[in-house]
Motif scaffolding. Structure first.
Motif, PDB file in Angstrom:
ATOM      1  N   ALA A   1       0.810  -1.217   0.000  1.00 50.05           N
ATOM      2  CA  ALA A   1       0.000   0.000   0.000  1.00 50.05           C
ATOM      3  C   ALA A   1       0.844   1.268   0.000  1.00 50.05           C
ATOM      4  CB  ALA A   1      -0.942  -0.003   1.203  1.00 50.05           C
ATOM      5  N   PHE A   2       1.909   1.287   0.810  1.00 46.93           N
ATOM      6  CA  PHE A   2       2.668   2.522   1.013  1.00 46.93           C
ATOM      7  C   PHE A   2       3.827   2.696   0.030  1.00 46.93           C
ATOM      8  CE2 PHE A   2       0.494   2.384   5.072  1.00 46.93           C
ATOM      9  CZ  PHE A   2       0.326   3.726   5.408  1.00 46.93           C
ATOM     10  N   PHE A   3       4.508   1.608  -0.335  1.00 48.64           N
ATOM     11  CA  PHE A   3       5.720   1.759  -1.146  1.00 48.64           C
ATOM     12  C   PHE A   3       5.460   2.433  -2.496  1.00 48.64           C
ATOM     13  CE2 PHE A   3       8.419  -1.855   0.953  1.00 48.64           C
ATOM     14  CZ  PHE A   3       8.530  -1.077   2.083  1.00 48.64           C
ATOM     15  N   PRO A   4       4.418   2.045  -3.241  1.00 50.33           N
ATOM     16  CA  PRO A   4       4.194   2.743  -4.526  1.00 50.33           C
ATOM     17  C   PRO A   4       3.936   4.236  -4.345  1.00 50.33           C
ATOM     18  CG  PRO A   4       2.946   0.691  -4.436  1.00 50.33           C
ATOM     19  CD  PRO A   4       3.469   0.932  -3.062  1.00 50.33           C
ATOM     20  N   LEU A   5       3.195   4.605  -3.308  1.00 52.44           N
ATOM     21  CA  LEU A   5       2.923   6.028  -3.071  1.00 52.44           C
ATOM     22  C   LEU A   5       4.203   6.780  -2.719  1.00 52.44           C
ATOM     23  CD1 LEU A   5      -0.398   5.707  -1.029  1.00 52.44           C
ATOM     24  CD2 LEU A   5      -0.146   6.391  -3.420  1.00 52.44           C
ATOM     25  N   LEU A   6       5.066   6.163  -1.915  1.00 51.49           N
ATOM     26  CA  LEU A   6       6.339   6.787  -1.588  1.00 51.49           C
ATOM     27  C   LEU A   6       7.199   6.972  -2.832  1.00 51.49           C
ATOM     28  CD1 LEU A   6       7.634   5.142   1.736  1.00 51.49           C
ATOM     29  CD2 LEU A   6       6.726   7.426   1.418  1.00 51.49           C
ATOM     30  N   LEU A   7       7.289   5.939  -3.638  1.00 56.83           N
ATOM     31  CA  LEU A   7       8.149   6.001  -4.818  1.00 56.83           C
ATOM     32  C   LEU A   7       7.673   7.065  -5.794  1.00 56.83           C
ATOM     33  CD1 LEU A   7       8.710   2.186  -5.326  1.00 56.83           C
ATOM     34  CD2 LEU A   7      10.474   3.868  -4.760  1.00 56.83           C
ATOM     35  N   ARG A   8       6.370   7.177  -5.963  1.00 60.05           N
ATOM     36  CA  ARG A   8       5.851   8.194  -6.885  1.00 60.05           C
ATOM     37  C   ARG A   8       6.058   9.604  -6.337  1.00 60.05           C
ATOM     38  NH1 ARG A   8       1.189   4.444  -7.056  1.00 60.05           N
ATOM     39  NH2 ARG A   8       1.507   3.072  -8.866  1.00 60.05           N
ATOM     40  N   ALA A   9       5.908   9.767  -5.029  1.00 55.22           N
ATOM     41  CA  ALA A   9       6.003  11.107  -4.438  1.00 55.22           C
ATOM     42  C   ALA A   9       7.439  11.583  -4.299  1.00 55.22           C
ATOM     43  CB  ALA A   9       5.323  11.112  -3.069  1.00 55.22           C
ATOM     44  N   LEU A  10       8.382  10.659  -4.165  1.00 48.79           N
ATOM     45  CA  LEU A  10       9.757  11.037  -3.853  1.00 48.79           C
ATOM     46  C   LEU A  10      10.722  10.695  -4.976  1.00 48.79           C
ATOM     47  CD1 LEU A  10       9.805   9.934  -0.098  1.00 48.79           C
ATOM     48  CD2 LEU A  10       9.470  12.233  -1.023  1.00 48.79           C
ATOM     49  N   THR A  11      10.252  10.776  -6.186  1.00 48.88           N
ATOM     50  CA  THR A  11      11.095  10.520  -7.351  1.00 48.88           C
ATOM     51  C   THR A  11      11.684  11.826  -7.862  1.00 48.88           C
ATOM     52  OG1 THR A  11       9.792   8.579  -7.992  1.00 48.88           O
ATOM     53  CG2 THR A  11      11.122   9.623  -9.714  1.00 48.88           C
ATOM     54  N   GLY A  12      12.961  11.785  -8.221  1.00 45.78           N
ATOM     55  CA  GLY A  12      13.574  12.952  -8.847  1.00 45.78           C
ATOM     56  C   GLY A  12      14.584  13.644  -7.963  1.00 45.78           C
ATOM     57  N   PRO A  13      15.289  14.620  -8.526  1.00 48.92           N
ATOM     58  CA  PRO A  13      16.336  15.338  -7.783  1.00 48.92           C
ATOM     59  C   PRO A  13      15.771  16.080  -6.576  1.00 48.92           C
ATOM     60  CG  PRO A  13      16.422  15.841 -10.147  1.00 48.92           C
ATOM     61  CD  PRO A  13      15.163  15.092  -9.915  1.00 48.92           C
ATOM     62  N   GLY A  14      16.586  16.148  -5.526  1.00 46.17           N
ATOM     63  CA  GLY A  14      16.193  16.892  -4.333  1.00 46.17           C
ATOM     64  C   GLY A  14      15.371  16.114  -3.342  1.00 46.17           C
ATOM     65  N   HIS A  15      14.972  14.887  -3.701  1.00 44.28           N
ATOM     66  CA  HIS A  15      14.181  14.054  -2.796  1.00 44.28           C
ATOM     67  C   HIS A  15      15.080  13.017  -2.124  1.00 44.28           C
ATOM     68  CE1 HIS A  15      10.310  15.672  -3.837  1.00 44.28           C
ATOM     69  NE2 HIS A  15      10.495  15.444  -5.118  1.00 44.28           N
ATOM     70  N   PRO A  16      14.668  12.489  -0.979  1.00 44.25           N
ATOM     71  CA  PRO A  16      15.424  11.393  -0.361  1.00 44.25           C
ATOM     72  C   PRO A  16      15.546  10.208  -1.302  1.00 44.25           C
ATOM     73  CG  PRO A  16      13.800  12.278   1.170  1.00 44.25           C
ATOM     74  CD  PRO A  16      13.521  12.910  -0.159  1.00 44.25           C
ATOM     75  N   VAL A  17      16.661   9.508  -1.184  1.00 42.78           N
ATOM     76  CA  VAL A  17      16.887   8.301  -1.974  1.00 42.78           C
ATOM     77  C   VAL A  17      16.406   7.116  -1.143  1.00 42.78           C
ATOM     78  CG1 VAL A  17      18.597   6.860  -3.118  1.00 42.78           C
ATOM     79  CG2 VAL A  17      18.853   9.352  -3.131  1.00 42.78           C
ATOM     80  N   LEU A  18      15.336   6.469  -1.588  1.00 50.04           N
ATOM     81  CA  LEU A  18      14.711   5.403  -0.810  1.00 50.04           C
ATOM     82  C   LEU A  18      15.412   4.067  -1.020  1.00 50.04           C
ATOM     83  CD1 LEU A  18      10.956   6.233  -1.523  1.00 50.04           C
ATOM     84  CD2 LEU A  18      12.185   6.640   0.620  1.00 50.04           C
ATOM     85  N   ALA A  19      15.497   3.292   0.050  1.00 49.58           N
ATOM     86  CA  ALA A  19      15.906   1.890   0.000  1.00 49.58           C
ATOM     87  C   ALA A  19      14.828   1.107   0.735  1.00 49.58           C
ATOM     88  CB  ALA A  19      17.271   1.697   0.652  1.00 49.58           C
ATOM     89  N   LEU A  20      13.982   0.398  -0.004  1.00 49.34           N
ATOM     90  CA  LEU A  20      12.802  -0.262   0.554  1.00 49.34           C
ATOM     91  C   LEU A  20      13.064  -1.751   0.762  1.00 49.34           C
ATOM     92  CD1 LEU A  20      10.114   1.423  -1.730  1.00 49.34           C
ATOM     93  CD2 LEU A  20      11.002   2.237   0.471  1.00 49.34           C
TER      94      LEU A  20
END
Length: 313
Positions: free
Chosen positions: A104-123
């Protein structure tokens, strides 16, 4: 020796008196003298000597004062490095979640935090018993964990942010006789076979509560932790199961029905060690998790459980 003592020694060499050092550092002369005595105890040769009424540095003291400049410079550089790390908006952030929360949460995080200036996620996905979630905070910045509404709180060693208080509903085949009812009771479902999780996982306590409310033991036909697999087993006639209302994926052959008479709700919490949120990147991800939780809950706006669903734990 420590940084403060080295600074005092350096200032003494530059200013020439204890009184001048005390004025410069906004402390009393006696406090300066005490720190110099403590520093001297850790050094086998004299660092200061008297010239009349003045306290001056010996050759060893001057050498150590020179080294103090290097120490202060290195410490200042280290502080700047740490501050840059703490303030960096695009730093790496590791997030672990049990399966249905991850779905439920991972796709929303990835879409919201994609691109320069955002945190780099490791899920990462972590399917552990409820008591084991806190230890995962040693390995990950944020851990999505679940516990039942009436379960004991998480230990004080971790901080917890509640993202969702999610109802657990009874999943049954759309053509099951009980599917015609809008709400179910423990007596309605007590004689049905059940598909449930392994011991130690939060949903199991709700199964026990249903049995207690009905006054008889439930028949646990299958033990399946993965809700997506359990949904398929329900659809194939293997029994009933408890499913989360908001974090589940639709299944065309199932319906969800709320159950009265028991506390059937779980918390989805974001756990972390308190020091982790000193970093801006971690705070950004935590804020986005709260936003994602609102999105997930808003998908069910009418408050009724009528659509067919199923999902992974």
């Amino acid at each position: 020796m420590d940084e403060r003592q080295l600074r005092i020694l350096r200032e003494l060499g530059e200013l020439g008196s204890v009184t001048a050092v005390a004025e410069a550092l906004l402390v009393t002369p006696s406090a300066i003298s005490q720190q110099l005595r403590l520093l001297q105890r850790s050094i086998p040769v004299p660092l200061t000597e008297r010239h009349g009424r003045r306290l001056v540095l010996t050759d060893a003291g001057q050498a150590l004062a020179g080294a103090a400049v290097e120490v202060e410079t290195a410490l200042a550089r280290a502080r700047h490095t740490v501050q840059d790390f703490v303030d960096r908006p695009d730093g790496g952030v590791s997030v672990a979640a049990f399966h249905s929360a991850g779905a439920a949460f991972f796709p929303l995080l990835l879409r919201a935090l994609t691109g320069p200036g955002h945190p780099v996620l490791a899920l990462a996905d972590e399917d552990v018993a409820q008591d084991d979630f806190p230890r995962l905070t040693r390995e990950y910045d944020l851990v999505l964990a679940h516990r039942l509404d009436h379960a004991p709180p998480w230990p004080r060693a971790v901080s917890a942010t509640t993202l969702l208080r999610e109802p657990l509903d009874v999943a049954l085949p759309a053509d099951h006789p009980l599917a015609a009812q809008h709400r179910l009771t423990p007596d309605d479902v007590a004689d049905e076979p059940w598909i449930t999780v392994h011991d130690g996982f939060p949903v199991m306590a709700t199964i026990d509560a249903i049995a207690a409310a009905a006054g008889r033991r439930l028949r646990l036909a299958h033990r399946i932790n993965e809700f997506a697999v359990a949904a398929e087993a329900v659809a194939a006639g293997g029994g009933l199961a408890l499913m989360p209302r908001w974090t589940s994926r639709p299944h065309p052959a199932l319906v969800l029905r709320p159950i009265d008479g028991v506390q059937a709700r779980r918390h989805i919490d974001a756990l972390h060690r308190p020091e982790r949120t000193a970093r801006k990147a971690v705070r950004t991800v935590l804020t986005e998790l709260r936003s994602a939780a609102r999105t997930i809950q808003d998908r069910d706006t009418d408050g009724e459980v009528t659509s067919p669903r199923g999902a992974g734990l």
